[in-house]
Design an enzyme around this catalytic site. Sequence first.
Site, PDB file in Angstrom:
ATOM      1  N   PHE A 235       0.833  -1.192   0.000  1.00  0.00           N
ATOM      2  CA  PHE A 235       0.000   0.000   0.000  1.00  0.00           C
ATOM      3  C   PHE A 235       0.875   1.252   0.000  1.00  0.00           C
ATOM      4  O   PHE A 235       0.952   1.988   0.976  1.00  0.00           O
ATOM      5  CB  PHE A 235      -0.971  -0.042   1.164  1.00  0.00           C
ATOM      6  CG  PHE A 235      -1.799  -1.290   1.168  1.00  0.00           C
ATOM      7  CD1 PHE A 235      -2.618  -1.586   0.087  1.00  0.00           C
ATOM      8  CD2 PHE A 235      -1.743  -2.182   2.216  1.00  0.00           C
ATOM      9  CE1 PHE A 235      -3.372  -2.751   0.053  1.00  0.00           C
ATOM     10  CE2 PHE A 235      -2.517  -3.349   2.199  1.00  0.00           C
ATOM     11  CZ  PHE A 235      -3.326  -3.625   1.116  1.00  0.00           C
ATOM     12  N   VAL A 236       1.543   1.480  -1.123  1.00  0.00           N
ATOM     13  CA  VAL A 236       2.493   2.586  -1.278  1.00  0.00           C
ATOM     14  C   VAL A 236       1.839   3.927  -0.969  1.00  0.00           C
ATOM     15  O   VAL A 236       2.430   4.771  -0.303  1.00  0.00           O
ATOM     16  CB  VAL A 236       3.096   2.571  -2.697  1.00  0.00           C
ATOM     17  CG1 VAL A 236       4.003   3.755  -2.929  1.00  0.00           C
ATOM     18  CG2 VAL A 236       3.837   1.266  -2.941  1.00  0.00           C
ATOM     19  N   ALA A 237       0.637   4.156  -1.444  1.00  0.00           N
ATOM     20  CA  ALA A 237      -0.019   5.449  -1.254  1.00  0.00           C
ATOM     21  C   ALA A 237      -0.257   5.760   0.231  1.00  0.00           C
ATOM     22  O   ALA A 237      -0.195   6.920   0.627  1.00  0.00           O
ATOM     23  CB  ALA A 237      -1.342   5.500  -2.018  1.00  0.00           C
ATOM     24  N   ASP A 238      -0.524   4.757   1.032  1.00  0.00           N
ATOM     25  CA  ASP A 238      -0.739   4.992   2.470  1.00  0.00           C
ATOM     26  C   ASP A 238       0.557   5.377   3.160  1.00  0.00           C
ATOM     27  O   ASP A 238       0.577   6.246   4.015  1.00  0.00           O
ATOM     28  CB  ASP A 238      -1.317   3.745   3.149  1.00  0.00           C
ATOM     29  CG  ASP A 238      -2.802   3.617   2.943  1.00  0.00           C
ATOM     30  OD1 ASP A 238      -3.479   4.625   2.694  1.00  0.00           O
ATOM     31  OD2 ASP A 238      -3.308   2.479   3.049  1.00  0.00           O
ATOM     32  N   VAL A 239       1.628   4.700   2.818  1.00  0.00           N
ATOM     33  CA  VAL A 239       2.912   4.977   3.469  1.00  0.00           C
ATOM     34  C   VAL A 239       3.452   6.306   2.980  1.00  0.00           C
ATOM     35  O   VAL A 239       3.925   7.107   3.732  1.00  0.00           O
ATOM     36  CB  VAL A 239       3.913   3.837   3.228  1.00  0.00           C
ATOM     37  CG1 VAL A 239       5.279   4.166   3.788  1.00  0.00           C
ATOM     38  CG2 VAL A 239       3.393   2.549   3.850  1.00  0.00           C
TER      39      VAL A 239
END
Length: 186
Positions: free
Chosen positions: A182-186
């Site tokens: 979940f790249v966008a969350d991190v």
Amino acid sequence: MQHDAQQNETAQAGALDGLRVLDFSIMLAGPYCTRLLADLGADVIKIEPPEGDDMRQRAPLRAGSAGPHSVYFGQLNAGKRSLALDLKNAQALALVRSLVAHCDVLVENFRPGVMDRLGLGHAALAALNPKLIYCSVSGYGQSGPAAGRAAYAMMVQAASGFDRSLMRYAGDRERPAPGAVFVADV
């Protein structure tokens, strides 16, 4: 010898020692943010609903003396204290307001307007603690045409073209492969 002990103690002290954070975040982006603050020495108090954060049930689950627990939840919330409160209860809201008076930072990642409806928005809490740093984590900002949109990483990654940009690595597929990072969350 005493100088070495003092130097070692200082080296182990966190950069944010003495900072108190009230954490109203769920899922990944907010809890990751407050985990980093805890890692740097902040005293983070996570506010959860009476039934606990939904992420407590997220796989992988490991057996424990109190029953199964989520490794995912544990990793994101290590180093934090937790308090279960029903934010629709007047006594719980009064307790939150009393905590705010002794906190330096508040982090929340509800949809815009939720904290205001609870009486816990920036304006209301700044009146209680003018030095409070109020951080709202949201995918599309606090105002504007997209502010109310849900912003889970998978949705943001798809909308931004991130998933599509990975197509060149997907071989002969016609659609992006589902991902679990979940790249966008991190």
